[in-house]
Design a protein around this motif. Sequence first.
Motif, PDB file in Angstrom:
ATOM      1  N   THR A   1      36.866  -2.757  -5.449  1.00 13.20           N
ATOM      2  CA  THR A   1      36.918  -2.902  -6.900  1.00 13.20           C
ATOM      3  C   THR A   1      36.046  -4.074  -7.308  1.00 13.20           C
ATOM      4  OG1 THR A   1      39.185  -2.083  -6.848  1.00 13.20           O
ATOM      5  CG2 THR A   1      38.503  -3.200  -8.842  1.00 13.20           C
ATOM      6  N   PRO A   2      35.229  -3.910  -8.360  1.00 11.09           N
ATOM      7  CA  PRO A   2      34.393  -5.032  -8.788  1.00 11.09           C
ATOM      8  C   PRO A   2      35.239  -6.185  -9.331  1.00 11.09           C
ATOM      9  CG  PRO A   2      34.057  -3.117 -10.216  1.00 11.09           C
ATOM     10  CD  PRO A   2      35.046  -2.724  -9.163  1.00 11.09           C
ATOM     11  N   PRO A   3      34.645  -7.366  -9.418  1.00  9.36           N
ATOM     12  CA  PRO A   3      35.387  -8.518  -9.952  1.00  9.36           C
ATOM     13  C   PRO A   3      35.856  -8.260 -11.388  1.00  9.36           C
ATOM     14  CG  PRO A   3      33.197  -9.174  -9.170  1.00  9.36           C
ATOM     15  CD  PRO A   3      33.278  -7.702  -9.069  1.00  9.36           C
ATOM     16  N   ARG A   4      36.944  -8.916 -11.754  1.00 12.42           N
ATOM     17  CA  ARG A   4      37.512  -8.743 -13.106  1.00 12.42           C
ATOM     18  C   ARG A   4      36.497  -9.056 -14.205  1.00 12.42           C
ATOM     19  NH1 ARG A   4      42.204  -5.894 -13.643  1.00 12.42           N
ATOM     20  NH2 ARG A   4      43.657  -6.531 -12.050  1.00 12.42           N
ATOM     21  N   TRP A   5      35.636 -10.036 -14.001  1.00 11.59           N
ATOM     22  CA  TRP A   5      34.688 -10.385 -15.053  1.00 11.59           C
ATOM     23  C   TRP A   5      33.713  -9.233 -15.300  1.00 11.59           C
ATOM     24  CZ3 TRP A   5      29.412 -10.815 -14.302  1.00 11.59           C
ATOM     25  CH2 TRP A   5      28.954 -10.916 -12.989  1.00 11.59           C
ATOM     26  N   LYS A   6      33.346  -8.498 -14.246  1.00 10.92           N
ATOM     27  CA  LYS A   6      32.470  -7.340 -14.438  1.00 10.92           C
ATOM     28  C   LYS A   6      33.235  -6.209 -15.137  1.00 10.92           C
ATOM     29  CE  LYS A   6      28.952  -7.835 -10.868  1.00 10.92           C
ATOM     30  NZ  LYS A   6      28.266  -7.143  -9.760  1.00 10.92           N
ATOM     31  N   GLN A   7      34.500  -6.025 -14.759  1.00 13.44           N
ATOM     32  CA  GLN A   7      35.316  -5.015 -15.425  1.00 13.44           C
ATOM     33  C   GLN A   7      35.450  -5.334 -16.910  1.00 13.44           C
ATOM     34  OE1 GLN A   7      39.082  -4.122 -13.491  1.00 13.44           O
ATOM     35  NE2 GLN A   7      38.220  -4.665 -11.500  1.00 13.44           N
ATOM     36  N   SER A   8      35.663  -6.607 -17.236  1.00 13.67           N
ATOM     37  CA  SER A   8      35.810  -7.031 -18.629  1.00 13.67           C
ATOM     38  C   SER A   8      34.550  -6.751 -19.428  1.00 13.67           C
ATOM     39  CB  SER A   8      36.136  -8.529 -18.700  1.00 13.67           C
ATOM     40  OG  SER A   8      37.343  -8.787 -18.054  1.00 13.67           O
ATOM     41  N   ILE A   9      33.405  -7.036 -18.847  1.00 12.36           N
ATOM     42  CA  ILE A   9      32.140  -6.776 -19.535  1.00 12.36           C
ATOM     43  C   ILE A   9      31.966  -5.282 -19.762  1.00 12.36           C
ATOM     44  CG2 ILE A   9      29.613  -6.844 -19.274  1.00 12.36           C
ATOM     45  CD1 ILE A   9      30.015  -9.601 -17.911  1.00 12.36           C
ATOM     46  N   ALA A  10      32.282  -4.463 -18.766  1.00 12.46           N
ATOM     47  CA  ALA A  10      32.144  -3.009 -18.908  1.00 12.46           C
ATOM     48  C   ALA A  10      33.057  -2.475 -20.015  1.00 12.46           C
ATOM     49  CB  ALA A  10      32.443  -2.319 -17.578  1.00 12.46           C
ATOM     50  N   VAL A  11      34.304  -2.941 -20.055  1.00  8.76           N
ATOM     51  CA  VAL A  11      35.229  -2.498 -21.093  1.00  8.76           C
ATOM     52  C   VAL A  11      34.724  -2.949 -22.465  1.00  8.76           C
ATOM     53  CG1 VAL A  11      37.570  -2.773 -22.012  1.00  8.76           C
ATOM     54  CG2 VAL A  11      37.228  -2.357 -19.566  1.00  8.76           C
ATOM     55  N   TRP A  12      34.253  -4.184 -22.556  1.00 10.48           N
ATOM     56  CA  TRP A  12      33.734  -4.673 -23.837  1.00 10.48           C
ATOM     57  C   TRP A  12      32.517  -3.856 -24.284  1.00 10.48           C
ATOM     58  CZ3 TRP A  12      29.114  -6.690 -25.554  1.00 10.48           C
ATOM     59  CH2 TRP A  12      29.130  -7.224 -26.847  1.00 10.48           C
ATOM     60  N   LEU A  13      31.633  -3.532 -23.343  1.00  5.77           N
ATOM     61  CA  LEU A  13      30.449  -2.724 -23.689  1.00  5.77           C
ATOM     62  C   LEU A  13      30.842  -1.328 -24.169  1.00  5.77           C
ATOM     63  CD1 LEU A  13      27.951  -3.738 -20.866  1.00  5.77           C
ATOM     64  CD2 LEU A  13      27.744  -4.208 -23.322  1.00  5.77           C
ATOM     65  N   ALA A  14      31.963  -0.824 -23.698  1.00  2.33           N
ATOM     66  CA  ALA A  14      32.454   0.466 -24.191  1.00  2.33           C
ATOM     67  C   ALA A  14      33.129   0.287 -25.551  1.00  2.33           C
ATOM     68  CB  ALA A  14      33.431   1.076 -23.191  1.00  2.33           C
ATOM     69  N   PHE A  15      33.942  -0.759 -25.679  1.00  2.00           N
ATOM     70  CA  PHE A  15      34.776  -0.911 -26.862  1.00  2.00           C
ATOM     71  C   PHE A  15      34.012  -1.408 -28.092  1.00  2.00           C
ATOM     72  CE2 PHE A  15      38.912  -0.740 -28.615  1.00  2.00           C
ATOM     73  CZ  PHE A  15      38.914  -1.669 -29.618  1.00  2.00           C
ATOM     74  N   PHE A  16      33.119  -2.362 -27.930  1.00  2.00           N
ATOM     75  CA  PHE A  16      32.473  -2.974 -29.086  1.00  2.00           C
ATOM     76  C   PHE A  16      31.724  -1.969 -29.964  1.00  2.00           C
ATOM     77  CE2 PHE A  16      28.757  -4.992 -31.049  1.00  2.00           C
ATOM     78  CZ  PHE A  16      29.412  -5.806 -31.964  1.00  2.00           C
ATOM     79  N   PRO A  17      30.799  -1.172 -29.412  1.00  2.00           N
ATOM     80  CA  PRO A  17      30.061  -0.271 -30.301  1.00  2.00           C
ATOM     81  C   PRO A  17      30.948   0.792 -30.960  1.00  2.00           C
ATOM     82  CG  PRO A  17      29.322   0.000 -28.017  1.00  2.00           C
ATOM     83  CD  PRO A  17      30.311  -1.115 -28.047  1.00  2.00           C
TER      84      PRO A  17
ATOM     85  N   SER B   1      34.206   0.498 -31.641  1.00  2.00           N
ATOM     86  CA  SER B   1      35.011  -0.203 -32.640  1.00  2.00           C
ATOM     87  C   SER B   1      34.176  -0.511 -33.885  1.00  2.00           C
ATOM     88  CB  SER B   1      35.568  -1.491 -32.037  1.00  2.00           C
ATOM     89  OG  SER B   1      36.340  -2.179 -32.974  1.00  2.00           O
ATOM     90  N   LEU B   2      32.953  -0.937 -33.673  1.00  2.00           N
ATOM     91  CA  LEU B   2      32.052  -1.231 -34.785  1.00  2.00           C
ATOM     92  C   LEU B   2      31.780   0.025 -35.607  1.00  2.00           C
ATOM     93  CD1 LEU B   2      30.321  -3.511 -36.030  1.00  2.00           C
ATOM     94  CD2 LEU B   2      28.469  -2.775 -34.530  1.00  2.00           C
ATOM     95  N   LEU B   3      31.478   1.128 -34.930  1.00  2.00           N
ATOM     96  CA  LEU B   3      31.221   2.391 -35.612  1.00  2.00           C
ATOM     97  C   LEU B   3      32.460   2.860 -36.374  1.00  2.00           C
ATOM     98  CD1 LEU B   3      29.327   4.798 -36.136  1.00  2.00           C
ATOM     99  CD2 LEU B   3      30.224   5.820 -34.034  1.00  2.00           C
ATOM    100  N   PHE B   4      33.624   2.766 -35.736  1.00  4.08           N
ATOM    101  CA  PHE B   4      34.870   3.169 -36.390  1.00  4.08           C
ATOM    102  C   PHE B   4      35.080   2.361 -37.671  1.00  4.08           C
ATOM    103  CE2 PHE B   4      39.383   2.580 -37.199  1.00  4.08           C
ATOM    104  CZ  PHE B   4      39.840   3.885 -37.234  1.00  4.08           C
ATOM    105  N   ASN B   5      34.908   1.044 -37.584  1.00  3.14           N
ATOM    106  CA  ASN B   5      35.110   0.192 -38.761  1.00  3.14           C
ATOM    107  C   ASN B   5      34.062   0.441 -39.836  1.00  3.14           C
ATOM    108  OD1 ASN B   5      37.500  -1.625 -38.450  1.00  3.14           O
ATOM    109  ND2 ASN B   5      36.527  -1.883 -36.475  1.00  3.14           N
ATOM    110  N   ALA B   6      32.833   0.744 -39.434  1.00  6.42           N
ATOM    111  CA  ALA B   6      31.795   1.054 -40.414  1.00  6.42           C
ATOM    112  C   ALA B   6      32.127   2.352 -41.160  1.00  6.42           C
ATOM    113  CB  ALA B   6      30.441   1.175 -39.727  1.00  6.42           C
ATOM    114  N   LEU B   7      32.657   3.334 -40.428  1.00  4.21           N
ATOM    115  CA  LEU B   7      32.965   4.629 -41.037  1.00  4.21           C
ATOM    116  C   LEU B   7      34.283   4.632 -41.810  1.00  4.21           C
ATOM    117  CD1 LEU B   7      31.940   7.028 -38.115  1.00  4.21           C
ATOM    118  CD2 LEU B   7      30.681   6.583 -40.236  1.00  4.21           C
ATOM    119  N   PHE B   8      35.304   3.974 -41.275  1.00  2.54           N
ATOM    120  CA  PHE B   8      36.644   4.084 -41.857  1.00  2.54           C
ATOM    121  C   PHE B   8      37.219   2.764 -42.370  1.00  2.54           C
ATOM    122  CE2 PHE B   8      36.246   7.311 -38.496  1.00  2.54           C
ATOM    123  CZ  PHE B   8      36.292   8.448 -39.292  1.00  2.54           C
TER     124      PHE B   8
END
Length: 192
Positions: free
Chosen positions: A106-122, A124-131
Motif C-alpha cells: 500500500t502506498p504511503p498515506r500522504w500519497k493516498q491523501s493526495i490521490a483522494v484530494w485530486l479526485a475530490f477537489f474538481p 466538489s468544485l464542479l458540484f458547487n459551481a452547478l448546484f
Amino acid sequence: MTHPVTLMVARRVAEGRYDDFLTWLHEGERLATHYPGYLGSGVLSPPPGDNEVQIIFRFTDEHTLDEWEHSSTRQRWLERGQGLFEQPHEHRAQGLDTWFATSRGTPPRWKQSIAVWLAFFPISLLFNALFGASLSSLTLLPRVLVSTLILTPIMVCLFIPLVTRLLSGWLNQAPNPSAARRPLRAVISRQS
C-alpha cells in the motif's frame, strides 16, 4: 460493526461486442439496485488500446454482497452475458486502503491523501459551481447533508478508482534508496 464491501470485477470484452457488453452491464447495475444493502456501482472504461473494463459494486456489508452475488437473479444475468467477455478477475475490498493496495503493498498515506484530494477537489468544485446557488438557501446542515449524499457515492464508485488507476505508477513507485542517500552523502562530505 459492519463495513461497506466493494466487489471489483475486471472483464475483457469479446472482440466486436463492446456495445452489447455495455448494455448487458447496465442491466446488471439495474438488477443490483433491487437488493438490500446496495450502495452503488460504477464502470471504468478501459484506456485506449485495451479492452478490460472495471466494474465496481458496493454493498453495506459482506452479508448483503453475498446475498446479491449468489442470487438467482445475478446468476441468470451472468448466463445472459456468456460470450460477451473472457473469464473475469474479481477482488473484494473493505476500507479505503483497499483502493490503493497492490501486490507491492500500500502506498504511503500522504500519497493516498493526495490521490483522494485530486479526485475530490474538481468534482466538489464542479458540484458547487452547478448546484451551489440552488443550495445556498439551505442552512449549513442540510446543505452539507445533500452535497455529501450526492458526492460520496460518485467519489467512492467512480472518481477515486479512476484517479488511483491513473496515478498507479506514482502511487506504487518503489522508493529509490540511492536517491534517498545522496543528500546525506553531500552533507557528510561538506562536513569532512
